[in-house]
Structures are given as structure tokens and as C-alpha cells.
Design a protein around this motif. Structure first.
Motif, PDB file in Angstrom:
ATOM      1  N   GLY A   9       7.002 117.010  91.792  1.00 58.02           N
ATOM      2  CA  GLY A   9       6.456 118.320  91.455  1.00 58.02           C
ATOM      3  C   GLY A   9       7.447 119.259  90.816  1.00 58.02           C
ATOM      4  O   GLY A   9       7.077 120.330  90.332  1.00 58.02           O
ATOM      5  N   GLN A  16       3.519 118.834  88.492  1.00 54.10           N
ATOM      6  CA  GLN A  16       3.271 119.707  89.641  1.00 54.10           C
ATOM      7  C   GLN A  16       1.852 119.517  90.164  1.00 54.10           C
ATOM      8  O   GLN A  16       1.633 119.450  91.370  1.00 54.10           O
ATOM      9  N   GLU A  20       0.968 118.099  93.846  1.00 52.85           N
ATOM     10  CA  GLU A  20       0.159 118.893  94.778  1.00 52.85           C
ATOM     11  C   GLU A  20      -1.061 118.109  95.244  1.00 52.85           C
ATOM     12  O   GLU A  20      -1.409 118.132  96.429  1.00 52.85           O
TER      13      GLU A  20
END
Length: 126
Positions: A9, A16, A20
Motif C-alpha cells: 500500500g 493502496q 486496503e
């Protein structure tokens, strides 16, 4: 596992998003399975799920974040259902909730967790 995705990330915005999503997926797995140990390996950003703590063990399920709350889930067909060695089923889940359902189905259909009572209870809820 979590640390691997945290590091991913730290890249661009797509990385990212992938990280997530995979962290949410891991949290969901940890929340669902209190008794059953699932073993995982990472390959690039893919999560390879096994039923034994041995990197040489057969894989049963692979989960990949496609970004934007989407996941690809694939599972290895058992030998008695496979038209050729290594055949697998792949699907795209449009949400974490759908990925949860796909994971449970993949665990059942891959036959990697035959007789697992916790899985049987979770499958009743889908």
C-alpha cells in the motif's frame, strides 16, 4: 500477512486500493474463522490459501484484489471433478460480502476442508 499488504500500500494509488481491499479481506477471514487455521502465501499481490503450513502443499484458493472493492476468487477443482490436471474455477466478486460468499463456496467445492464443522456452520448462513 497484514504487513505484506501494508508494504504494498505504500506505492501508487492503485497499490493502496489493492492493499486496503486485501487487508479488509484478511480481517474478514480472521473474524469468520475462530477455530480453523487457514494458511496463506503471497505471490505478488495474490493471496494463496492452503489447508496446511507448508509452502509446498497444494493451493486450494487464490484471492486477488482487482481494486475498487472487487476481488477475483479462484479455486482448484478436485481431481475427481477436474477435466484436466490443474483445472480451476474463477469468479469476480463485486464486494467484500460477495468475496466472503465466494471464499466459503471455494473452500467447500475445492474439498480442501472436508469435514470442517466451522466451515459447515458458516455455509449455512449464505
Amino acid at each position: 500477512m497484514e504487513q505484506f499488504y501494508v508494504q504494498i500500500g505504500e506505492g501508487n494509488s492503485h497499490s493502496q486500493d489493492v492493499a486496503e481491499n486485501m487487508l479488509r479481506f484478511l480481517a474478514m477471514v480472521n473474524e469468520m474463522f475462530k477455530e480453523t487455521q487457514l494458511w496463506g502465501l503471497t505471490s505478488l499481490a495474490r493471496l494463496v490459501i492452503q489447508n496446511a503450513s507448508n509452502w509446498e502443499s497444494s493451493w486450494f484458493i487464490i484471492v486477488v484484489s482487482a481494486g475498487a472493492q472487487e476481488y477475483y476468487v479462484e479455486y482448484l477443482l478436485p481431481a475427481d471433478k477436474s477435466p484436466w490436471k490443474g483445472a480451476y474455477v474463477k469468479g469476480e466478486a463485486a464486494s467484500l460480502e460477495e468475496a466472503k460468499k465466494y471464499l466459503l463456496i471455494a473452500m467447500r467445492e475445492s474439498q480442501g476442508w472436508v469435514g470442517n464443522q466451522e466451515l459447515a456452520r458458516l455455509l449455512q448462513g449464505i
